[in-house]
Scaffold this active site. Structure first.
Site, PDB file in Angstrom:
ATOM      1  N   VAL A 240       9.549  -5.879  10.210  1.00 58.73           N
ATOM      2  CA  VAL A 240      10.321  -5.989   8.961  1.00 58.73           C
ATOM      3  C   VAL A 240       9.456  -6.700   7.910  1.00 58.73           C
ATOM      4  CG1 VAL A 240      12.644  -5.790   9.889  1.00 58.73           C
ATOM      5  CG2 VAL A 240      11.496  -8.004   9.981  1.00 58.73           C
ATOM      6  N   HIS A 241       8.331  -6.059   7.579  1.00 54.54           N
ATOM      7  CA  HIS A 241       7.333  -6.666   6.691  1.00 54.54           C
ATOM      8  C   HIS A 241       7.961  -7.364   5.490  1.00 54.54           C
ATOM      9  CE1 HIS A 241       4.109  -4.325   8.670  1.00 54.54           C
ATOM     10  NE2 HIS A 241       4.917  -3.284   8.593  1.00 54.54           N
ATOM     11  N   ASP A 242       8.765  -6.604   4.731  1.00 59.30           N
ATOM     12  CA  ASP A 242       9.228  -7.081   3.434  1.00 59.30           C
ATOM     13  C   ASP A 242      10.208  -8.235   3.549  1.00 59.30           C
ATOM     14  OD1 ASP A 242       7.649  -5.130   2.287  1.00 59.30           O
ATOM     15  OD2 ASP A 242       9.273  -3.672   2.172  1.00 59.30           O
TER      16      ASP A 242
END
Length: 314
Positions: A240-242
């Site tokens: 969930v990079h962002d």
């Protein structure tokens, strides 16, 4: 006192989790969302943002569409990781918007929100940096209204769209260089070297999905994203990079960061869009730019779960 927050985004499954995290966090006041091309074309990223706004019951927040292409050179290809519509083909499972896109363009909305703000605004760009580069180029006087940028992008030790480049920076290297190298706005860069270390498992997602209808709708957007990570990283989960960048905006200092000197490769060779980070001790970085390097990853996952599970019913 809450921190006013603008998210510049190209939804995107992980962008959906990032927007939800902001909506669930009382430390920040989400005052605007701007969209940019990226994972899918601008029409899709904007439609996704409107549906997500409806899901999160934040129709009070304006959503403005921005750049549909890079500053200089065309984006060679879109990301296939997020499915046909950017949300694993599941955009239609989200509520219909009750409010249209703001008539202002993204740069105008950001300008007006900054002008109206009575305290420094945090901007979190979690897609290509085109909108933010245009804002800073057109309205340099407004830099003093920006508390900091928390940018999700880049890879210190390699990329995810090419061997050298991470997707967001690779999508518009010239814009990334303008923001990360040429400007002097206080900036924290959250690269994939950190975000990959905070992957969440399929089991974590399933547990989250059982906490509420809203959380279940979010998890319902992850099927294609899960399939991608299983295929390319043999990972039974997603990154969930962002949401990691938004977590840092919510709790400044959550990520350990260091002031490294940085360049963005804007050539047309195999390194295009890659970061060149000088980590030698005798090469101190600029005062305004810090690159996230570490965190308590178990604690960060627990924070994400606690906030996202608090969203309530849809």
């Amino acid at each position: 006192m809450t921190t006013p927050l603008i998210i510049d985004t190209d939804p995107g499954v992980d962008d959906a989790f990032a927007l939800a995290l902001a909506a669930a966090s009382p430390e920040v006041e989400l005052i605007g969302v701007t969209t940019v091309f990226g994972n899918v074309p601008l029409a899709d990223t904007t439609a996704n943002a409107l549906r997500l706004r409806a899901l999160l019951r934040r129709e009070d927040v304006p959503v403005a569409a921005g750049a549909d292409r890079p500053l200089v050179h065309p984006q060679p290809k879109l990301s296939s990781a997020h499915g046909s519509d950017g949300l694993s083909g599941a955009r239609g499972t989200l509520p219909e918007p009750t409010r249209a896109t703001d008539p202002r363009d993204a740069v105008t909305l950001m300008r007006e929100l900054l002008e109206a703000a009575d305290q420094p605004v945090t901007i979190v760009p979690i897609g290509p940096l085109t909108n933010v580069a245009l804002l800073l180029a057109a309205h340099p006087r407004l830099k003093e209204k920006i508390g900091r940028l928390v940018v999700m992008g880049g890879g210190v030790n390699g990329g995810n769209i090419t061997a050298a480049a991470e997707f967001n920076v690779w999508s518009d290297p010239e814009a990334a260089r303008r923001v990360l190298v040429d400007e002097d706005v206080p900036t924290t860069l959250v690269p994939i070297d950190v975000t990959h270390r905070c992957a969440v498992s399929a089991e974590w997602l399933a547990e989250l999905g059982r906490t509420s209808a809203t959380a279940g709708a979010l998890v319902g957007l992850t099927a294609d994203y899960l399939a991608t990570y299983r295929r390319i990283l043999d990972l039974d989960g997603i990154v969930v990079h962002d949401a990691i960048a938004v977590a840092e905006a919510i709790r400044p200092g959550l990520l350990a960061a260091k002031p490294y000197a940085l360049e963005v490769d804007c050539s047309h060779g195999p390194g295009r869009g890659g970061l060149v980070v000088d980590r030698r001790l005798q090469a101190p970085g600029p005062e305004n730019l810090r690159i996230a390097t570490d965190t308590d990853f178990d604690g960060l996952r627990a924070f994400l779960f606690e906030r996202l599970s608090s969203l309530g019913g849809a």
